[in-house]
Design an enzyme around this catalytic site. Structure first.
Site, PDB file in Angstrom:
ATOM      1  N   ASP A  34      26.849  -8.001 -20.722  1.00  8.60           N
ATOM      2  CA  ASP A  34      25.580  -7.554 -20.208  1.00  8.60           C
ATOM      3  C   ASP A  34      24.557  -7.951 -21.246  1.00  8.60           C
ATOM      4  OD1 ASP A  34      23.877  -6.314 -18.551  1.00  8.60           O
ATOM      5  OD2 ASP A  34      24.122  -4.367 -19.499  1.00  8.60           O
ATOM      6  N   LYS A  93       4.832   1.133 -11.613  1.00  9.73           N
ATOM      7  CA  LYS A  93       5.171   0.057 -12.546  1.00  9.73           C
ATOM      8  C   LYS A  93       6.502  -0.528 -12.104  1.00  9.73           C
ATOM      9  CE  LYS A  93       7.841   2.413 -16.049  1.00  9.73           C
ATOM     10  NZ  LYS A  93       7.772   3.461 -17.025  1.00  9.73           N
TER      11      LYS A  93
END
Lengths: 1098, 378
Positions: free
Chosen positions: A254, A420
């Site tokens: 990741d 956002k």
């Protein structure tokens, strides 16, 4: 007296329930299926039932006292309803609502999801070494059976000769004469099996287990893995897969939190098209540093209103919690993702470090978030005034929408929506002209490897709000399709917004991330980065980690490349795939052919990096269900496999798992390693997460244990059969099926669970009860039968019985061991935890490599040593009328694997460093030498087998030649068959041990002690065994045989000669293998004798 | 023989460890112990087998083995051995009659005389062996058919022998002593040796019965029941003789030290042979006088006295299973009896090692240097 003591020990050793271990293991293994079979655990939504990852701890389920649980996704189905509450100050937002182990596993974010998935993929495959062992075992089983068949056949051929079957000096008993001929053939076959069964290295399983178990300690002991920050070293949760660490081909990683520290730092923002920097002049990413403008002062570029609106938005649009006080440091650690600011009194806690970074960033510009007070958010503005906003709704972040919003009400009564989110999800929802001003900044920031977020707002009129509010309430209370409906409402609300700005947050790379990746790369592993970030961000991180080098040719398969040109996506995809395939796969093969046979990874090749994004991936994987779908998939896979690094960006968590699964299931099922960083909580979770359910298990195991201790007490006659055959099946059945209280009532009366809490049924009390019961019954039985059967005939029967029983035991143990082994392998899940990414390098390159070499050598050695152990015995049958006469004494037969030859290989398998640790770390390419299970393929196996064959032949025929004249002593006396066997055995033990000594590259005092010690022990034991008339033995076969053997010069000479002859080919082959071309340098690492190269390489 | 290096990893490990632990402080830490063992840095000897180290080893092995082999070969060749087959297959053989079942008269033991000539004199002690072939003393059923505790003088085993002895366990409802197939098939031809003086008279060669069995067998493993009671007849009261025997076990010899279970012929027979063709020590002919060889060259006669064998046959019956009976006279050296194998094997292995050494040396000289120079650019 001593011998009496020993004989009593032997007689009574059955009181120790050895077979209990086998049965307990079996019970656990089989029992764990009941958990996964239970249809109550089946969830129709995800089409999966309970998954049991370990069978070792079934009974612990009955012992749970504390239950730790995570709220989100575990207690709640999704977090919509409880949006405003939080447990103990923690609130989790970013979460995949579809947890794999619904209700059992406390999973933590996408990383652990990835691991679970990978782990699941792994659980379907056994470890490569395990597979090899099983294949070899089958070969040896075939050898065993064919040997027995050959001997049986030849026996009857031989017996058809008149004088052979029953000469006058050796007549059969009446019973033997009466036996049916076919029955006799069958029993002959069986007894040959018993005679040769030592060829199957049963003890190898024990040794392998032991090696793995003890060996795994070295990982947790390694001080290089110690991280002073978190005060912890590496954590090893499984010992089964140590050697797999040496076999890794694909590394999935990741980005966030793994390659990078997940320690966000607010770097800059852009308001209304003007750039604002807040930056230390120092940057981590060399060559990508853009530091312009004056430092740490907000410049008046945009309008003040816009600016303040932006900062307010940053302060409000989040789910950060504020914690006051210093005691929070501990909590920070527990959470692992919180952040504390030493200078301040408060610290922020959030599920995502981005949010903390943003809030902190706002603080630096003068807007400080003070926390929640009831439903009001408090913040301090630049003028040190406290502003209050009423929080009306939080529209949660989710990975599909990739944005979050809050709806707040200002003091003045205005209702505002702040949003956002990722640029891609925000841009379509704002005015186009606003986008243009900001897009440039966002893209530049992304190129620099920052995580970017866009901030937008919208002012809601009261009607609008009413409407939204109602819709939201409605959707939240909906019983069906709640998620869809919520998403719909969110979608409606978050439209027509005004873009105010964008932020850039830097995520620092992990320490030594680049070095580690380079080493992995050098070791021939393929690194896949799976991330949810933007392509540009991820790409620059990859460059920073040196996953992509300047010379790397990048193949992009993203939405952008697909949208070039006017044709439909599918067509373009098809074309691109073919093109890339041609470049990456076919050309490469051509190159390879040109370069000739050398199969090296040297720098002559173009290196390819492959970039794919989530949208395209789903196109590839879920393409229209015609024939082309699978074709795309295989093309895609082939391209991926030929690239050194693959970057998958914009991935949804589910896709990550899909990718891992796809690679795992590809041809050859390569070994993959998924890495992700987990907080402490995550570790804890993994440890505790394997179970759910019932107490039944517990009861079963416990009765099992008690019963075993209790039953041998009152048994005398068929001691051996007893444990293995007569009594084991009922207790196994009992332990699997018993429900002393029906399941329903157990479920209803949870208080019943308390009855077994704290190991209640395995305490001393119940144990005493069972033991007393056993004693009592033993006495009754014994004295009852005593009156009737005071006749040793029973014991004599035991002898006749003994041979067959013996075979049964061995085979039962064998079968059990094999089954269990596989079972346990399959259900276990791998888990290694290391504090930092940089430690991965050592874990793989050093520990993985060493473990693999050790275990491979161990396995081969075991097969070899058992082959040359049993081959002389087989050959001897040709000279004793195929009568199953053992060549070696029974004591030698049993002690060979247990005492004489086991310790050196254990020491070897724990301590061997055929190449020293430093050079392993420096030369990552050494790892390639053992790639693809190189040491456990058929080639090396054949070599070892042939070596074993050769040595067995040498041993037998060498001594056979000597025994043409059995007058070997200098006083003219002759030696008999036991001396023959003892000479062969002596040569055998010495050769096998010295062979190991020759392969040992790393002689520590332990090796010296163990190798010379076991040879000394053999000599000592032989003297001891032959030096006493053993009162409990029927035959004193070896009485003074060893001592007399040593008094003969010829015996000494033949022993020395045969040892030298047996070791000679190995030495010669080792030496001859050395002077081969330089390209053999790396692959030569498998041959034991060619280490000169590595010395030179250093 | 091997290049070696002791590495001194341990010291620097400890140095850095001391510094590290100081930094962490006295608080309880999960930091792994910095011991050489746990860090896998035990001081180690790291031998490397290279052509350079293996080469001398080959030469040394060759140089040691070849002389040993020559010594063994010469020793083996110097051992004098004389073998005579007295099975009586050939009708011309003097033993033919005795080996025939039908012609044998049970009232009188059958004796046959085989003349033979020693071409060379036997200078040192001579050992007389009997050899049997195709006799499977190592058959499993046969090997286990004995009761060692009975032979060790155990009183209860004397009266109730082990089940392993079946079908030679009881006869006429009395336990057999010694029981089992091995004892039952005790070799019972009596061999005597006569030297034919040049003047034609025969003189008996003195054969010694003692010292043919292992000392430990004779003194520890085999014991007569009843301890020091020399009245063996009483001790063996209530037992039956083995079926094939003519005399009970307590009449094997007149000497009480060599009677019963501790009869050395019996003990030798009870040590089962490893292979179907075997020899067993029968008698010793000790050298009496330094001047006279133990057995002079000249003519001898071997007298074989056949003992009555109850199962419808005359001699010790080996023809039933295509067996052969031999008498072997042999001297003994430090390496035992005559066996050229060991010497030849040593010479062969020594030469092979030497040859390999030479080959390796050539390869090493020719290619080793070139290899090294080729590697430098890399």
């Amino acid at each position: 007296m001593f011998t009496d003591f020993l004989s009593f020990m032997v007689l009574f050793n059955f009181i120790i329930p050895v077979s209990m271990y086998v049965t307990v293991e079996m019970q656990k293994f089989l029992g764990s299926f009941f958990i996964s079979w239970d249809k109550d655990f089946f969830d129709p939504e995800i089409q999966e039932g309970a998954l049991v990852n370990t069978s070792d701890l079934n009974e612990e389920l009955g012992q749970v006292e504390y239950v730790f649980t995570d709220k989100t996704g575990t207690l709640t189905q999704n977090n919509m309803e409880f949006i405003e509450c939080c447990i103990d100050g923690y609130q989790y937002n970013y979460r995949d609502s579809r947890t794999e182990l619904d209700g059992f596993c406390v999973s933590d974010g996408p990383v652990s999801k990835l691991q679970e998935k990978a782990g699941k993929g792994k659980s379907q495959k056994r470890s490569a070494v395990e597979k090899s062992i099983n294949a070899f075992l089958i070969v040896y089983l075939c050898i065993l059976i064919s040997k027995a068949l050959v001997c049986t056949t030849l026996k009857y051929v031989w017996q058809s000769h008149p004088g052979h079957d029953e000469p006058w000096y050796n007549q059969k008993t009446q019973k033997e004469k009466d036996t049916n001929k076919f029955l006799k053939m069958f029993t002959d076959f069986l007894s040959f099996m018993v005679l040769f069964n030592f060829i199957i290295p049963v003890s190898m399983y024990v040794t392998v287990e032991m090696q793995k178990f003890l060996g795994s300690f070295f990982i947790s002991w390694d001080k290089d893995f110690f991280d002073p920050e978190i005060q912890e070293g590496a954590l090893v949760n499984t010992s089964d897969l140590n050697e797999e660490l040496g076999q890794v081909e694909y590394v999935f990683t990741d980005k966030t939190g793994t390659l990078t520290q997940n320690n966000m730092e607010f770097i800059e923002c852009c308001i209304d098209g003007y750039q604002y920097n807040y930056r230390d002049s120092r940057t981590e990413l060399d060559g990508f540093c853009v530091s312009d403008g004056p430092v740490s002062k907000l410049q008046e570029k945009a309008g003040k209103e816009k600016e303040e609106l932006f900062l307010r938005a940053l302060c409000l649009c989040h789910t950060v919690q504020v914690k006051e006080g210093t005691e929070l440091h501990g909590m920070d650690e527990v959470d692992g993702i919180g952040a504390s600011d030493d200078a301040e009194q408060c610290c922020y806690i959030a599920s995502s470090p981005d949010e903390v970074a943003l809030v902190k960033g706002a603080k630096k510009y003068g807007f400080m978030f003070l926390g929640m007070e009831g439903k009001h958010m408090k913040m301090q503005n630049r003028n040190k005034d406290v502003e209050q906003y009423e929080l009306l709704h939080v529209l949660d972040f989710d990975p599909v929408r990739r944005r979050m919003s809050v709806i707040v009400k200002t003091k003045s009564g205005e209702t505002l929506l702040f949003c956002k989110g990722a640029d891609s999800s925000v841009f379509p929802r704002v005015q186009a002209e606003e986008v243009e001003r900001i897009r440039m900044h966002v893209e530049r920031n992304a190129m620099e490897g920052y995580r970017t977020l866009c901030v937008a707002y919208k002012s809601l009129s009261s009607e609008e709000f009413e409407q939204t509010d109602a819709a939201l309430q409605d959707a939240r209370l909906a019983l069906q399709d709640r998620e869809e409906r919520l998403a719909q409402v969110y979608d409606q609300v978050e439209a027509g917004m005004h873009l105010i700005g964008a932020t850039a947050v830097e995520d620092r790379l992990q320490e030594e991330a680049a070095e580690t990746m380079e080493a992995l790369h050098g070791a021939g592993m393929k690194v896949w980065v799976l991330t949810g970030d933007k392509m540009e961000t991820a790409k620059s991180t990859c460059y920073a980690c040196r996953l992509f080098l300047k010379s790397t040719e990048l193949l992009e398969l993203t939405v952008r490349t697909l949208e070039e040109g006017d044709r439909p996506r599918e067509e373009k995809l098809h074309e691109l795939l073919l093109d890339y395939h041609k470049r990456a796969v076919q050309d490469r093969h051509k190159d390879k052919d040109k370069e000739g046979v050398t199969r090296s990874w040297s720098s002559g090749f173009r290196e390819f990096g492959f970039i794919v994004d989530g949208a395209t991936l789903s196109l590839v994987l879920n393409a229209s269900p015609d024939a082309s779908a699978s074709r795309y998939k295989s093309l895609f896979l082939q391209i991926c496999q030929n690239c050194t690094a693959v970057l998958c960006c914009r991935m949804a968590p589910l896709q990550k798992a899909q990718i891992v699964k796809m690679v795992k299931n590809s041809k050859g099922s390569p070994i993959t390693l998924s890495i992700g960083v987990k907080g402490k909580e995550g570790r804890q979770a993994v440890r505790n997460s394997d179970y759910a359910i019932p107490k039944l298990k517990h009861l079963k195991k416990l009765l099992l244990v008690q019963y075993f201790f209790y039953k041998p007490l009152y048994d005398a006659a068929y001691l051996t059969m007893y444990n293995i055959c007569f009594t084991s099946m009922p207790i196994v059945a009992y332990s699997l099926l018993e429900q002393h209280i029906c399941i329903e009532s157990l479920l209803e009366n949870s208080s019943l669970y308390r009855g077994i809490a704290k190991n209640a049924m395995l305490r001393w009390g119940p144990f005493l009860y069972w033991t007393l019961l056993g004693l009592f019954e033993g006495l009754v039985f014994f004295f009852g039968v005593y009156q009737l059967f005071w006749n040793p005939a029973l014991a004599d029967n035991g002898q006749v019985f003994g041979n067959w029983t013996f075979g049964t035991i061995v085979f039962t143990v064998l079968v059990f061991t094999v089954t269990l082994k596989e079972g346990r392998q399959a259900v276990r899940n791998s888990d290694y935890a290391i504090p930092k990414l940089k430690h991965l390098k050592k874990l793989l390159l050093v520990h993985g490599h060493l473990y693999y070499v050790r275990i491979a050598h161990l396995v081969q050695y075991f097969f070899y040593k058992n082959l040359c152990f049993i081959l002389p015995q087989f050959l001897y049958q040709f000279f004793c009328g195929f009568s199953q006469q053992p060549l070696y004494d029974a004591a030698y037969l049993t002690m060979y694997n247990i005492c004489f030859t086991s310790m050196p290989i254990v020491a070897y398998s724990l301590l061997e460093q055929h190449i020293c640790i430093e050079s392993l770390l420096e030369n990552a390419s050494l790892y390639r030498g053992i790639a693809k299970n190189a040491m456990l393929r058929w080639g090396p196996f054949l070599y070892w087998t042939l070596l074993g064959l050769f040595e067995g032949l040498v041993f037998f025929f060498g001594v056979y030649q000597l025994f043409w004249n059995p007058a070997l002593a200098d006083n003219g006396q002759v030696f008999g068959n036991w001396t023959f066997g003892t000479i062969v055995f002596t040569v055998l033990v010495f050769t096998v041990t010295l062979k190991l000594a020759m392969d040992t590259r790393h002689w520590t005092w332990v090796n010296h002690f163990v190798i010379w010690g076991s040879l000394a022990f053999y000599i000592f034991f032989s003297f001891f065994w032959g030096g006493i008339i053993w009162p409990f033995m029927q035959q004193q076969r070896l009485y003074f045989v060893f001592a007399n053997m040593l008094s003969s010069v010829s015996a000494w000479l033949i022993v020395i000669l045969l040892i030298v002859v047996s070791l000679l080919p190995d030495i010669v082959i080792g030496v001859f293998r050395q002077p081969q071309g330089p390209d053999r340098q790396q692959s030569a690492s498998v041959t034991p004798l060619s280490y000169k190269r590595f010395k030179e390489l250093d | 023989m091997m290049a070696s290096s002791y590495n001194a990893k341990e010291e620097d490990g400890q140095l850095s460890g001391a510094a590290g632990s100081g930094g962490v402080g006295a608080g309880k830490s999960k930091k792994p112990d910095n011991t050489a063992f746990k860090q896998q840095r035990l001081p180690a000897w790291q031998p490397i087998l290279t052509a350079g180290t293996v080469l001398p080893a080959f030469f040394v092995i060759g140089l040691i083995f070849i002389p040993i082999g020559i010594g063994l070969f010469v020793t083996s060749n110097n051992i004098k051995e004389f073998e005579i087959d007295y099975t009586g297959i050939d009708p011309a053989s003097p033993c033919y009659n005795c080996s025939q079942t039908l012609t044998w008269n049970s009232t009188k033991p059958c004796v046959c005389k085989i003349p033979f000539t020693l071409e060379q004199s036997f200078e040192s002690d001579v050992f007389m062996y009997y050899g049997l072939s195709n006799f499977y003393q190592n058959h499993r059923r046969y090997v286990k058919s004995r009761d060692d505790s009975q032979l060790n003088g155990d009183a209860s085993s004397l009266t109730s022998p082990s089940k392993e002895c079946e079908p030679y366990r009881t006869s006429d409802n009395k336990p057999i002593a010694p029981c089992g197939a091995i004892a039952n098939s005790l070799f019972n031809d009596t061999l005597t040796l006569y030297y034919i003086n040049p003047n034609g008279t025969e003189s008996l060669v003195p054969l010694q019965k003692k010292g043919i069995a292992w000392w430990t067998d004779k003194n520890v493993k085999f014991r007569n029941p009843g301890g020091n009671n020399f009245n063996l007849t009483a001790v063996f009261q209530g037992t039956s003789k083995p079926v094939n025997w003519q005399k009970p076990v307590y009449e094997l010899d007149t000497d009480p030290e060599n009677n019963g279970f501790i009869n050395e012929d019996f003990i030798v027979w009870m040590r089962t042979a490893a292979l179907p063709t075997f020899r067993k020590l029968y008698r010793l002919i000790e050298k009496k006088n330094n001047m006279i060889p133990t057995l002079q060259r000249g003519n001898y006669t071997l007298d074989i006295t056949y003992t009555h064998f109850p199962i419808q046959c005359s001699d010790y019956p080996v023809r039933r299973f295509d067996g052969r009976k031999r008498m072997i006279l042999s001297t003994i050296s430090w390496m035992g009896g005559k066996n050229p194998f060991l010497g030849i094997a040593y010479i062969t292995v020594g030469s092979v090692c030497f040859f390999l050494g030479v080959v390796l040396l050539i390869i090493h000289q020719k290619y080793g240097n070139r290899n090294n120079s080729a590697e430098i650019p890399n």
